[in-house]
Design an enzyme around this catalytic site. Structure first.
Site, PDB file in Angstrom:
ATOM      1  N   ILE A 270     -30.542  27.442  32.036  1.00 50.30           N
ATOM      2  CA  ILE A 270     -31.428  28.312  31.066  1.00 50.30           C
ATOM      3  C   ILE A 270     -30.050  29.337  30.450  1.00 50.30           C
ATOM      4  O   ILE A 270     -30.438  29.768  29.370  1.00 50.30           O
ATOM      5  CB  ILE A 270     -32.342  29.092  31.576  1.00 50.30           C
ATOM      6  N   GLY A 271     -28.813  29.246  30.629  1.00 55.18           N
ATOM      7  CA  GLY A 271     -28.097  30.028  30.044  1.00 55.18           C
ATOM      8  C   GLY A 271     -26.476  29.853  30.566  1.00 55.18           C
ATOM      9  O   GLY A 271     -26.561  29.021  31.773  1.00 55.18           O
TER      10      GLY A 271
ATOM     11  N   GLY B  34     -22.772  31.853  30.526  1.00 53.36           N
ATOM     12  CA  GLY B  34     -21.885  32.927  30.006  1.00 53.36           C
ATOM     13  C   GLY B  34     -20.535  33.014  30.474  1.00 53.36           C
ATOM     14  O   GLY B  34     -20.271  31.946  30.887  1.00 53.36           O
TER      15      GLY B  34
ATOM     16  N   SER C 239     -19.167  34.125  32.872  1.00 54.62           N
ATOM     17  CA  SER C 239     -18.843  34.130  34.367  1.00 54.62           C
ATOM     18  C   SER C 239     -19.389  32.677  35.053  1.00 54.62           C
ATOM     19  O   SER C 239     -19.265  32.748  36.040  1.00 54.62           O
ATOM     20  CB  SER C 239     -19.105  35.492  34.952  1.00 54.62           C
ATOM     21  N   GLY C 240     -20.358  32.400  34.298  1.00 55.04           N
ATOM     22  CA  GLY C 240     -20.727  31.036  34.911  1.00 55.04           C
ATOM     23  C   GLY C 240     -22.220  30.704  34.302  1.00 55.04           C
ATOM     24  O   GLY C 240     -22.779  31.222  33.276  1.00 55.04           O
ATOM     25  N   LYS C 241     -22.654  29.418  34.738  1.00 51.29           N
ATOM     26  CA  LYS C 241     -24.051  28.740  34.256  1.00 51.29           C
ATOM     27  C   LYS C 241     -25.045  29.589  35.183  1.00 51.29           C
ATOM     28  O   LYS C 241     -25.162  29.895  36.278  1.00 51.29           O
ATOM     29  CB  LYS C 241     -24.125  27.211  34.629  1.00 51.29           C
ATOM     30  N   VAL C 242     -26.384  29.532  34.575  1.00 51.29           N
ATOM     31  CA  VAL C 242     -27.434  30.042  35.241  1.00 51.29           C
ATOM     32  C   VAL C 242     -28.566  29.000  35.063  1.00 51.29           C
ATOM     33  O   VAL C 242     -28.696  28.599  33.983  1.00 51.29           O
ATOM     34  CB  VAL C 242     -28.195  31.173  34.291  1.00 51.29           C
TER      35      VAL C 242
ATOM     36  N   LYS D 261     -27.227  31.848  39.435  1.00 48.21           N
ATOM     37  CA  LYS D 261     -26.017  32.007  38.822  1.00 48.21           C
ATOM     38  C   LYS D 261     -25.128  31.325  39.436  1.00 48.21           C
ATOM     39  O   LYS D 261     -24.607  31.678  40.689  1.00 48.21           O
ATOM     40  CB  LYS D 261     -25.773  33.353  38.317  1.00 48.21           C
TER      41      LYS D 261
ATOM     42  N   ASP E 117     -20.131  45.463  31.406  1.00 49.80           N
ATOM     43  CA  ASP E 117     -20.560  44.282  30.464  1.00 49.80           C
ATOM     44  C   ASP E 117     -21.872  44.532  29.972  1.00 49.80           C
ATOM     45  O   ASP E 117     -22.825  43.699  29.967  1.00 49.80           O
ATOM     46  CB  ASP E 117     -20.439  42.879  30.854  1.00 49.80           C
TER      47      ASP E 117
END
Ligand SMILES: *[C@@H]1O[C@H](CO)[C@@H](O)[C@H](O)[C@H]1NC(C)=O
Ligand SMILES: *[C@@H]1O[C@H](CO)[C@@H](O)[C@H](O)[C@H]1NC(C)=O
Length: 996
Positions: free
Chosen positions: A689-690, A692, A694-697, A711, A819
C-alpha cells in the site's frame, strides 16, 4: 464575608483532621489541594503543624508569624491560579510562580492581594487579557508576566501604577499597540515588552518621561517610524534594545546624551544616515549592535575610542577606513563588520590590547597585510576575512593561535607559504584558504588538526605531495584542493577518511593510480580528480560508493574498461572524457545523453554517434547500420526486460517462501491476536500500500478480520555479512532492537501503535495498527482533498500536534521524529490523526542503511528546516519547523514543494504571497469562508513554527496550547474581526544569515 471562609473550610475539612493549623496555614493547605503537584513539591505542606512557617517555599514574618513570602518557582505545579486563597494571606508581599504550568486566566481579584510588592508569574500558561485591576495593588514594585499567552491590549489603568519599577511582558501574544500612557509610570526602571505581536506603531515619545528607566527592551515589537528624540532624556538608561523592528530614519543625535548606556541594540531595522557625532559622550557604552540597517558614512573614530567590548555593524553601507583607535580597547572581544564597503588596512595593533574572540570583516574592500597581533591575547576563535583584498603573508604568530576554531581567509590576495602551525591548529574545524596565491606545500603538521572537518585550499599555487598525514583527520568531511600544482600520488591513507563527502583535487599534477580501497569512503558524494595524470584502471569498487553522485575523472590517463558498477549509482555528473578507456560502454550509458561523459577515449567505440573521433569518416556509411542496430538493441532490451521481470517476480515468490523457513525473532509490545506466520504469509506484492525511503508497507488482513500495516525495512546488514563485517552488523542489530523497544513502549492516542517487530538477520518487519484513511498527504493532495473540511483539518492539526508534543515532552529521553510530514500523519476511520514513522529514520540508520543520500539529512524535501544549511544537529526545533509546514499544507491545500512556486518552497511562497497579495490568495479555496478567522489563526501558528530562527519557534507543547485556544475561542465567540494577519509572524521570514 471574610468570616465565612474559615467556617466554610471547616466544613470542607472535618474538624477531626485539622489539629491545630492556623488560619493562614489552612489557606495554603487549600491552595495545595487546588493545584496539580506532580513532583510533590508541596509534600511538606500538611495539616498537622501549628503554622505554615516551616513549610518549604513559605516564609513568615519573624515576629508576627504571618506568611509574607511564597516562592513556588520551578515547582512544576499545574492548574488554575487560586487567587482567592492566596490573597487572603494578608501580609503576602512576595509571590513567585515562575516557570510552572499555571494555565488559567489571571483573575481580576488579584487586586485583593493588597500587600503584594513582587509578583512573578513568568513562564506559565496564563491566558486571556491582562487584568486592569493589577494597577490597584498599591505597593506593587515588580510585575513579571513574561512567557505566557496573554493577549489583547495593555490596560489603560496601567498608567496609574504608583510604585511600579519593573514591568515585564515579554513573549506574550499582546496584539494592541505600545501605549503612550506607559510614559506616566514615572517610577519605572525596567520596561520589557519584547516579542509581542503588537500592531504596527511608533515608539511613544512620552517614554522619554521615564527618567528613572534603566532598561528599555522592545525587541520585535512591530515598531515603525522614527526613534523619538525624547529617548535622549533617559539619563539612567543602561540597556536600549530596539532590535528587530521596522524603525527608519537616522539615529537621533539625542541618543548620544545617554551617558549611562552600556548596551545599544538596533540591529535589523531600516535605519539610515550616519552614526551621530558625539558618541564619545557615551562613556559607559560597551556593546553596540546596529547591524542589518542601511547606515552609511564612516565608523567614527570617537566611537572607537570608547572601551568597547562588542561592535557589530555588519550588513550596512559603511565606507572608509576602520579607525586605528579601535585597537586600543582593552575589552574588545567581538568585532563584526562584514558586508560593508570598508577599505584600507586593518589597524596594525588590532588584537594587541584586546582579548579578541570573534572577528568577521568579510565582504569588504580591506587591503594590506593581516595584523600579526590578532591573537596576541590567545582568545581568538573565529577569524573570518573572506572576500577582501588582503595581501602579504599570513603572520607566523597566527599559527600559534591554539584557540582558533574557524579560519576563513578565502578570496583575498594573500601569498607565500602557509605557516606550518596553521595547518595543524588543534581546534580548527573549518580552514578555508581558497582563492589566494599561497605557495609551498600542505605541511605534515596537518596531522595535529584533529577537529578539521572542512579543508578548502582550492585555487592557489600549492605544490608538493599531499602528505600521508591527511588520512589521520578522521573528522574530515570535505577536502577541496583543486586548481593548485600538487604532485605525487594520492596518499593511500585517504581511504581512512570515513566521513569524507567531498574530494576535489581537479587541475593538479597528481599521478599514480586510484586504489581499490576507495570503497571504504562510504560517505563520498563528490569525487573530482579531473585534469591530473592519474593512470591505471578505474577500480570496479567505485560502484559500491552508494552515495556518490558527482564523478569527474576526465583528462587523466585512466585505461581499461568502464566499471559496470557505475550503473548502480545515481550520478548527477559523470565525466570520464579524455582518458584512455576502452571496451564497451555499460548499457545504461549507451545513450546520446551521456555522450559528453565519454568523449576523447579513442578505444571506447560504442555505438554512439560521435563518440569515436577516429571514426568520424565512416559515419555516413554507418548510418543505416546504426539505425538497424538501435532497433535490434531496443528489441533485445525489451526481451531481456520481459525475462528479467519473470525471474524477478519468481525470485520474490521464492524469497517469500525462504522467509517462511528462516528463523524469526518476535518482539511484541502489546497482547497480540495474531501470529507472525499469519503476517509472513501475506507479504505479497499485491498487498503493497505504500513505499517510502525506508521500506515498503503492506496491508495484511488477519484471519480474525482485522487489518495491520506491515513495514518491511530495506535490509542493509546483508551486504556487510558478505563483506565479512559480521561484528558490525551485530552491533547495529543491538542498536536497532533498543530503538524499536523504545518505540514499542509508546502509548498515546495520537501515535500509531507498533504491535510488534519481527526480525531475521537480513529482514526487519514492523507491524503497526492499520489506519483506514491512509495518510494525510495522500488524501489532502489527491482529488479527495475536498473530503477534508476545515473542522476535520483543524482536528488533524491538533491531534498531530499532541502526538508530537508527547514525543518531545513526555518521553524520556525525548524522541525527535526527524521526518515530520503530511505523509507520516495517518488517519483512522473517523479522521482522527496519528503520527507514524517517528524515529524510524534513526532505526534505519541503526541497521546500516544510512547510505542513501536522503538519510544524510533526516527529513523530506520541503520540510527541512533552514538551519540544516549550517548544522546537522537534529533536535526538536527541526520537527517543529516540519510540523509548521504541515499546518501550511492544511491551510493552503498546497504541496510543500511545487513547480508552481518556482525556486521557493511552500514556506517562502506563503510569506511572499501574504505580503504581496494578501491572505485570500493563500488560503485553500476549497475551505469554507465562514472559518476564515480561525484558519488565519492556525496559519499564524504555522508561520510561527516555521520561523527561520529555531529559537523563535514555540515548543510543541505551546503549539498544542495555541491550537486548542483557537478551537475554544471559536466555540465561545463568533468571528467579528476580519481575518487580518499581524505582520509580526512573517516579517522576518527571509532569513538573514551571516555571509561567513
Ligand atoms: C490546566 O491544568 C490542569 C492540571 O494539569 C488540567 O487538568 C486542566 O485540564 C488544564 N486546563 C486547561 C484549560 O488546559
Ligand atoms: C511627557 O512627554 C510628552 C512628550 O514627550 C510631553 O508632551 C509631556 O508634557 C510629558 N509629560 C509629563 C508629565 O512630563
Amino acid at each position: 464575608m471574610l468570616l465565612l471562609i474559615p467556617l466554610l473550610l471547616c466544613l470542607i475539612f472535618p474538624p477531626s483532621t485539622i489539629l491545630s493549623l492556623n488560619q493562614e496555614g489552612l489557606y495554603l493547605y487549600h491552595f495545595k489541594l487546588s493545584v496539580d503537584d506532580p513532583d510533590s513539591s508541596l509534600s511538606s505542606w500538611n495539616d498537622r503543624d501549628d503554622d505554615p512557617c516551616n513549610w518549604s517555599h513559605v516564609k513568615c514574618d519573624s515576629v508576627t508569624r504571618s506568611v509574607n513570602s511564597l516562592d513556588l518557582s520551578n515547582t512544576n505545579i499545574a492548574g488554575p491560579l487560586p487567587v482567592s486563597f492566596l490573597c487572603r494571606l494578608r501580609n503576602l508581599s512576595y509571590l513567585s510562580l515562575f516557570n510552572n504550568s499555571i494555565n488559567s486566566t489571571l483573575p481580576l481579584d488579584i487586586s485583593m492581594c493588597h500587600s503584594l510588592f513582587h509578583l512573578d508569574l513568568s513562564q506559565n500558561l496564563l491566558t486571556g487579557t491582562l487584568p486592569h485591576t493589577l494597577a490597584h495593588l498599591p505597593n506593587l514594585r515588580y510585575l513579571d508576566l513574561t512567557g505566557n499567552n496573554f493577549s489583547g491590549d495593555i490596560p489603560d489603568s496601567f498608567s496609574r501604577f504608583e510604585k511600579l519599577e519593573v514591568l515585564s511582558l515579554v513573549s506574550n501574544l499582546l496584539d494592541g499597540i505600545v501605549p503612550a500612557f506607559l510614559g506616566n509610570i514615572s517610577t519605572l526602571k525596567m520596561l520589557n515588552l519584547s516579542y509581542n505581536p503588537f500592531l504596527p506603531g511608533r515608539i511613544p515619545s512620552e517614554l522619554g518621561n521615564l527618567t528613572n528607566l534603566e532598561v528599555l527592551w522592545f525587541t520585535q515589537c512591530n515598531l515603525v517610524g522614527l526613534i523619538p528624540n525624547s529617548l535622549g532624556k533617559l539619563k539612567k538608561l543602561r540597556d536600549l534594545d530596539l532590535a528587530l523592528n521596522n524603525l527608519f530614519g537616522s539615529i537621533p543625535s539625542s541618543l548620544t546624551e545617554l551617558t549611562s548606556v552600556y548596551q545599544i541594540e538596533l540591529y535589523n531595522n531600516s535605519l539610515s544616515g550616519e552614526l551621530p557625532s558625539g558618541m564619545s559622550n557615551l562613556t559607559s557604552l560597551r556593546l553596540l549592535d546596529a547591524s542589518m540597517n542601511q547606515l552609511s558614512g564612516t565608523i567614527p573614530d570617537e566611537l572607537c575610542r570608547l572601551p568597547l567590548e562588542s561592535l557589530n555593524l555588519y550588513e550596512n553601507r559603511f565606507e572608509g577606513e576602520l579607525p586605528e583607535s579601535i585597537a586600543n580597547s582593552p575589552v574588545l572581544y567581538e568585532l563584526r563588520l562584514y558586508g560593508n564597503k570598508l577599505k584600507g588596512k586593518l589597524p596594525k595593533n588590532l588584537g594587541k590590547n584586546s582579548p579578541l574572540r570573534w572577528i568577521d570583516v568579510s565582504n569588504n574592500q580591506f587591503s594590506g597585510e593581516l595584523p600579526a597581533s590578532l591573537c596576541d591575547k590567545g582568545e581568538l576563535e573565529e577569524l573570518l576575512m573572506i572576500y577582501n583584498f588582503f595581501s602579504g603573508k599570513i603572520p607566523a604568530r597566527l599559527g600559534a593561535c591554539l584557540s582558533l576554531t574557524r579560519l576563513r581567509l578565502g578570496y583575498n590576495r594573500i601569498s607565500g607559504e602557509v605557516p606550518a602551525g596553521i595547518w595543524g591548529l588543534p581546534h580548527v574545524y573549518l580552514l578555508e584558504l581558497v582563492g589566494n596565491s599561497f605557495s609551498g606545500s600542505i605541511a605534515r603538521t596537518i596531522a595535529g588538526a584533529a577537529n578539521l572537518s572542512v579543508l578548502i585550499v582550492s585555487n592557489n599555487s600549492l605544490t608538493g605531495a599531499i602528505p600521508d598525514e591527511i588520512g589521520w583527520l578522521e573528522n574530515l568531511m570535505e577536502f577541496s584542493a583543486g586548481d593548485n600544482k600538487l604532485t605525487g600520488t594520492l596518499p593511500e591513507s585517504i581511504v581512512n577518511l570515513g566521513q569524507l563527502g567531498t574530494l576535489d583535487l581537479h587541475n593538479n599534477e597528481l599521478s599514480g593510480e586510484l586504489t581499490q580501497r576507495i570503497r571504504s569512503l562510504k560517505k563520498l558524494n563528490e569525487l573530482n580528480l579531473a585534469n591530473n595524470t592519474i593512470k591505471g584502471r578505474i577500480p570496479e569498487e567505485i560502484g559500491s560508493l552508494s552515495v556518490l553522485n558527482y564523478l569527474d575523472l576526465s583528462q587523466n590517463k585512466f585505461s581499461g574498461k568502464i566499471p559496470s558498477g557505475l550503473q548502480n549509482l545515481k550520478l548527477n555528473q559523470l565525466n570520464l572524457s579524455y582518458n584512455r578507456l576502452s571496451g564497451d560502454l555499460p548499457p545504461l550509458f549507451a545513450k546520446d545523453m551521456y555522450i559528453n561523459s565519454f568523449l576523447g577515449n579513442p578505444g571506447l567505440c560504442g555505438d554512439l554517434k560521435g563518440l569515436c573521433d577516429g571514426r568520424d569518416g565512416a559515419k555516413d556509411a554507418g548510418y543505416v547500420w546504426l539505425l538497424r542496430t538501435i532497433f535490434i538493441v531496443a528489441a533485445l532490451v525489451f526481451a531481456i526486460g520481459v525475462v528479467w521481470f519473470y525471474f524477478k517476480y519468481r525470485n520474490i515468490k521464492m524469497a517469500k517462501r525462504a522467509i517462511d523457513k528462516s528463523k524469526w525473532t518476535l518482539m511484541s509490545f502489546h497482547k497480540l491476536s495474531f501470529s507472525e506466520n499469519e503476517i509472513l504469509d501475506c507479504l505479497d506484492e499485491d498487498n503493497v500500500i505504500g513505499s517510502g525511503s525506508s521500506g515498503k508497507v503492506y496491508k495484511v488482513l488477519l484471519n480474525n478480520g482485522e487489518a495491520v500495516a506491515v513495514k518491511k525495512l530495506w535490509g542493509g546488514a546483508k551486504k556487510e555479512i558478505e563483506s565479512g563485517d559480521i561484528e558490525k552488523a551485530q552491533v547495529r542489530d543491538g542498536a536497532f532492537d533498543a530503538e524499536v523497544e523504545t518505540l514499542g513502549k509508546i502509548r498515546h492516542k495520537n501515535i500509531v501503535k507498533l504491535w510488534c517487530c519481527c526480525t531475521t538477520r537480513d529482514c526487519k518487519l514492523l507491524v503497526y495498527e492499520y489506519m483506514q484513511n491512509g495518510s494525510l498527504g495522500d488524501l489532502l493532495h489527491s482529488s479527495k482533498g475536498g473530503l477534508l473540511d476545515w473542522p476535520t483539518r483543524f482536528n488533524i492539526a491538533v491531534d498531530a500536534a499532541e502526538g508530537l508534543s508527547y514525543l518531545h515532552h513526555d518521553c524520556v529521553p525525548p524522541i525527535v521524529h526527524r521526518d515530520v510530514k503530511s505523509n507520516n500523519i495517518l488517519l483512522d476511520g473517523d479522521f482522527g490523526a496519528r503520527v507514524a514513522d517517528f524515529g524510524v529514520a534513526k532505526v534505519v540508520d541503526a541497521i546500516g542503511k544510512g547510505t542513501k543520500s536522503m538519510s544524510i539529512i533526516a527529513g523530506s524535501c520541503g520540510y527541512i528546516a533552514p538551519e540544516y544549511a549550517y548544522t546537522v544537529r537534529v533536535n526538536e526545533k527541526s520537527d517543529i519547523y516540519s510540523f509548521g509546514v504541515v499546518i501550511l499544507e492544511l491551510v493552503t491545500g498546497k504541496l510543500p514543494v511545487d513547480p508552481e512556486f518556482g525556486e521557493k518552497d511552500l514556506v517562502k511562497w506563503v510569506c511572499t504571497t501574504l505580503d504581496q497579495k494578501g491572505i485570500d490568495d493563500v488560503l485553500d479555496p476549497k475551505l469554507e469562508s465562514c472559518f476564515k478567522e480561525e484558519i488565519c489563526k492556525v496559519l499564524n501558528i504555522g508561520l510561527l513554527c516555521t520561523s527561520p530562527l529555531p529559537i523563535n519557534r514555540p515548543s510543541m507543547r505551546r503549539v498544542v496550547k495555541m491550537l486548542q485556544e483557537v478551537g475554544t475561542e471559536n466555540l465561545s465567540k463568533s468571528g467579528k474581526k476580519d481575518g487580518k494577519l499581524s505582520p509580526y509572524y512573517y516579517d522576518d521570514a527571509s532569513d538573514q544569515g551571516s555571509v561567513a
